[in-house]
Write an enzyme that holds these catalytic residues in place. Structure first.
Site, PDB file in Angstrom:
ATOM      1  N   LEU A  66       0.837  -1.200   0.000  1.00  0.00           N
ATOM      2  CA  LEU A  66       0.000   0.000   0.000  1.00  0.00           C
ATOM      3  C   LEU A  66       0.874   1.253   0.000  1.00  0.00           C
ATOM      4  CD1 LEU A  66      -2.655  -1.193   2.610  1.00  0.00           C
ATOM      5  CD2 LEU A  66      -2.684  -1.452   0.120  1.00  0.00           C
ATOM      6  N   PRO A  67       0.267   2.427  -0.270  1.00  0.00           N
ATOM      7  CA  PRO A  67       1.083   3.638  -0.415  1.00  0.00           C
ATOM      8  C   PRO A  67       1.845   4.056   0.854  1.00  0.00           C
ATOM      9  CG  PRO A  67      -1.070   3.963  -1.429  1.00  0.00           C
ATOM     10  CD  PRO A  67      -1.127   2.661  -0.679  1.00  0.00           C
ATOM     11  N   THR A 102       6.308   0.824   1.953  1.00  0.00           N
ATOM     12  CA  THR A 102       7.304   1.641   2.645  1.00  0.00           C
ATOM     13  C   THR A 102       6.561   2.559   3.603  1.00  0.00           C
ATOM     14  OG1 THR A 102       8.748   1.634   0.707  1.00  0.00           O
ATOM     15  CG2 THR A 102       9.177   3.307   2.377  1.00  0.00           C
ATOM     16  N   LYS A 177      15.133   0.777   4.567  1.00  0.00           N
ATOM     17  CA  LYS A 177      14.501   1.320   3.354  1.00  0.00           C
ATOM     18  C   LYS A 177      14.552   2.853   3.335  1.00  0.00           C
ATOM     19  CE  LYS A 177      11.909   1.710  -0.274  1.00  0.00           C
ATOM     20  NZ  LYS A 177      12.492   1.521  -1.591  1.00  0.00           N
ATOM     21  N   LYS A 252       7.125  11.379   0.375  1.00  0.00           N
ATOM     22  CA  LYS A 252       6.696  10.653   1.581  1.00  0.00           C
ATOM     23  C   LYS A 252       7.902   9.989   2.264  1.00  0.00           C
ATOM     24  CE  LYS A 252       5.888   6.499   1.135  1.00  0.00           C
ATOM     25  NZ  LYS A 252       5.624   5.086   0.926  1.00  0.00           N
TER      26      LYS A 252
HETATM   27  P1  NAD Z   1       0.627   2.727  -6.136  1.00  0.00           P
HETATM   28  O1  NAD Z   1       0.030   4.006  -5.683  1.00  0.00           O
HETATM   29  O2  NAD Z   1       0.881   2.471  -7.583  1.00  0.00           O
HETATM   30  O3  NAD Z   1      -0.247   1.478  -5.589  1.00  0.00           O
HETATM   31  C1  NAD Z   1      -0.843   1.424  -4.327  1.00  0.00           C
HETATM   32  C2  NAD Z   1      -2.162   0.681  -4.489  1.00  0.00           C
HETATM   33  O4  NAD Z   1      -2.759   0.456  -3.201  1.00  0.00           O
HETATM   34  C3  NAD Z   1      -3.202   1.455  -5.314  1.00  0.00           C
HETATM   35  O5  NAD Z   1      -3.589   0.671  -6.434  1.00  0.00           O
HETATM   36  C4  NAD Z   1      -4.354   1.689  -4.328  1.00  0.00           C
HETATM   37  O6  NAD Z   1      -5.631   1.640  -4.951  1.00  0.00           O
HETATM   38  C5  NAD Z   1      -4.159   0.520  -3.377  1.00  0.00           C
HETATM   39  N1  NAD Z   1      -4.774   0.700  -2.061  1.00  0.00           N
HETATM   40  C6  NAD Z   1      -4.683   1.741  -1.200  1.00  0.00           C
HETATM   41  N2  NAD Z   1      -5.370   1.477  -0.062  1.00  0.00           N
HETATM   42  C7  NAD Z   1      -5.914   0.237  -0.213  1.00  0.00           C
HETATM   43  C8  NAD Z   1      -6.731  -0.602   0.607  1.00  0.00           C
HETATM   44  N3  NAD Z   1      -7.132  -0.212   1.824  1.00  0.00           N
HETATM   45  N4  NAD Z   1      -7.103  -1.804   0.121  1.00  0.00           N
HETATM   46  C9  NAD Z   1      -6.718  -2.213  -1.105  1.00  0.00           C
HETATM   47  N5  NAD Z   1      -5.939  -1.472  -1.930  1.00  0.00           N
HETATM   48  C10 NAD Z   1      -5.544  -0.258  -1.488  1.00  0.00           C
HETATM   49  O7  NAD Z   1       2.001   2.593  -5.300  1.00  0.00           O
HETATM   50  P2  NAD Z   1       3.259   1.687  -5.670  1.00  0.00           P
HETATM   51  O8  NAD Z   1       4.166   2.432  -6.578  1.00  0.00           O
HETATM   52  O9  NAD Z   1       2.790   0.309  -6.022  1.00  0.00           O
HETATM   53  O10 NAD Z   1       3.980   1.663  -4.228  1.00  0.00           O
HETATM   54  C11 NAD Z   1       3.482   0.868  -3.165  1.00  0.00           C
HETATM   55  C12 NAD Z   1       4.486   0.980  -2.009  1.00  0.00           C
HETATM   56  O11 NAD Z   1       5.769   0.520  -2.453  1.00  0.00           O
HETATM   57  C13 NAD Z   1       4.698   2.414  -1.492  1.00  0.00           C
HETATM   58  O12 NAD Z   1       4.837   2.384  -0.106  1.00  0.00           O
HETATM   59  C14 NAD Z   1       5.984   2.843  -2.172  1.00  0.00           C
HETATM   60  O13 NAD Z   1       6.680   3.835  -1.417  1.00  0.00           O
HETATM   61  C15 NAD Z   1       6.747   1.534  -2.237  1.00  0.00           C
HETATM   62  N6  NAD Z   1       7.740   1.414  -3.316  1.00  0.00           N
HETATM   63  C16 NAD Z   1       7.446   1.832  -4.585  1.00  0.00           C
HETATM   64  C17 NAD Z   1       8.419   1.704  -5.578  1.00  0.00           C
HETATM   65  C18 NAD Z   1       8.155   2.154  -7.005  1.00  0.00           C
HETATM   66  O14 NAD Z   1       9.132   2.211  -7.795  1.00  0.00           O
HETATM   67  N7  NAD Z   1       6.907   2.457  -7.383  1.00  0.00           N
HETATM   68  C19 NAD Z   1       9.659   1.124  -5.286  1.00  0.00           C
HETATM   69  C20 NAD Z   1       9.900   0.673  -3.997  1.00  0.00           C
HETATM   70  C21 NAD Z   1       8.922   0.812  -3.017  1.00  0.00           C
END
Ligand code: NAD
Length: 302
Positions: A66-67, A102, A177, A252
């Site tokens: 999740l975000p 994260t 992280k 964030k």
């Molecule tokens: P994103 O915003 O693409 O995806 C998050 C998903 O969570 C969304 O589809 C949203 O609808 C869903 N969501 C939110 N609340 C929810 C709930 N209660 N139930 C079900 N679904 C829910 O984000 P992302 O890029 O996939 O990143 C996710 C995590 O990974 C973050 O914490 C980010 O910091 C970390 N991260 C991202 C990357 C990257 O390159 N994108 C790399 C490393 C770590």
């Protein structure tokens, strides 16, 4: 009936991670609040349901991606209302929870303590490697929790990643992280600044990139994630900064670094400046663009 893995959060990272678990032969039941995110994995043969409550019914393991902290706390601990008591309240004892988001180390510890009180185990397992690493199953996992829980999770993490580090006790994965992403922000800004300076002085950014890759300025942003459009194929800079790792998510993470620094009394002058730069960048409407778009801020300033 075989216990399945409930996967919650199918965004840029969670979607491909769930698909890789399915490809490795694990039975996955996945969900997301967004219908388009659910559709993106349904086409890969993953069973998709509309709610987290449905996904966890009969699950032996719950994985979340999740975000931010508030999403994770709301999912597992609820919001104090009868409508959302939180998932922990309904999971049977023995269920293993793996949160890959994260989030703040303190949030990870808070949810882990609540899980333990209910006879559940929880580890924090944030990742590095970006969307390309998620798609290729080459992520690095930084894991915090009891050694036995970390070992039990290894086969699942190995289906989604290449490196699995046990960072320490609960929350330690998140500390690792946060440190890594602060450094990533700093060298991305530095790389964008150097390339922008070179271009402003008439240099070809591809030539400058090659020179710096063979010199003491070499770093991951130059090697794998060049922020200058047109220099490297397949990176966000060469597709209008779409996809990838959003600037808002980097902002964030830099906020998490500042919180951790304040809590421990550690000095992070460059991390603090990086957070200010990403705050300005996001406020100017670039929050949804990949974090390498920080170059645009310098181009505007130039
Ligand atoms: P994103 O915003 O693409 O995806 C998050 C998903 O969570 C969304 O589809 C949203 O609808 C869903 N969501 C939110 N609340 C929810 C709930 N209660 N139930 C079900 N679904 C829910 O984000 P992302 O890029 O996939 O990143 C996710 C995590 O990974 C973050 O914490 C980010 O910091 C970390 N991260 C991202 C990357 C990257 O390159 N994108 C790399 C490393 C770590």
């Amino acid at each position: 009936m075989t216990e399945h893995i409930a996967f919650i959060g199918l965004g840029n990272m969670g979607g491909p991670m769930a698909v890789n678990l399915g490809k490795a032969g694990f039975p996955v039941v996945a969900t997301d609040l967004s219908a388009s995110a659910r559709d993106s994995v349904a086409t890969h043969g993953i069973r998709v349901v509309a709610t987290a409550a449905e996904a966890v019914t009969g699950a032996g393991v719950v994985i979340s991606m999740l975000p931010a902290s508030r999403h994770v706390e709301s999912l597992y601990l609820g919001d104090g209302s009868a409508a959302n008591p939180g998932l922990l309240a309904s999971l049977p004892a023995g269920t293993r929870v793996i949160d890959c988001s994260t989030i703040a180390p303190a949030s990870a510890r808070k949810v882990a303590v609540a899980a333990q009180a209910r006879g559940l185990s929880m580890i924090d397992a944030p990742v590095s490697g970006g969307t390309a690493g998620a798609a290729a199953a080459t992520l690095t996992f930084m894991v915090g929790g009891e050694p036995a829980c970390v070992d039990a999770a290894r086969p699942l993490l190995a289906a989604m990643g290449r490196n699995i580090f046990h960072a320490g006790a609960s929350g330690a994965g998140q500390v690792a992280k946060v440190c890594n992403n602060m450094l990533l922000a700093i060298h991305m800004i530095g790389t964008a600044e150097a390339l922008n300076l070179g271009v402003a002085n008439g240099m070809d950014p591809a030539v400058l990139s090659e020179i710096m890759k063979q010199s003491s300025g070499d770093n991951w942003s130059l090697q794998k994630y060049n922020p200058m459009p047109g220099v490297m194929d397949g990176v966000p800079a060469s597709r209008g900064y779409s996809g990838g790792f959003g600037s808002d998510l980097m902002l964030k993470d830099l906020g998490l670094a500042e919180e951790a620094a304040l809590a421990a009394g550690a000095a992070i002058p460059l991390g603090g400046l990086a957070r200010q730069l990403y705050a300005v960048h996001s406020a100017s409407g670039q929050g949804g663009a990949d974090f390498s778009s920080i170059l645009r801020l310098l181009q505007r300033a130039g």
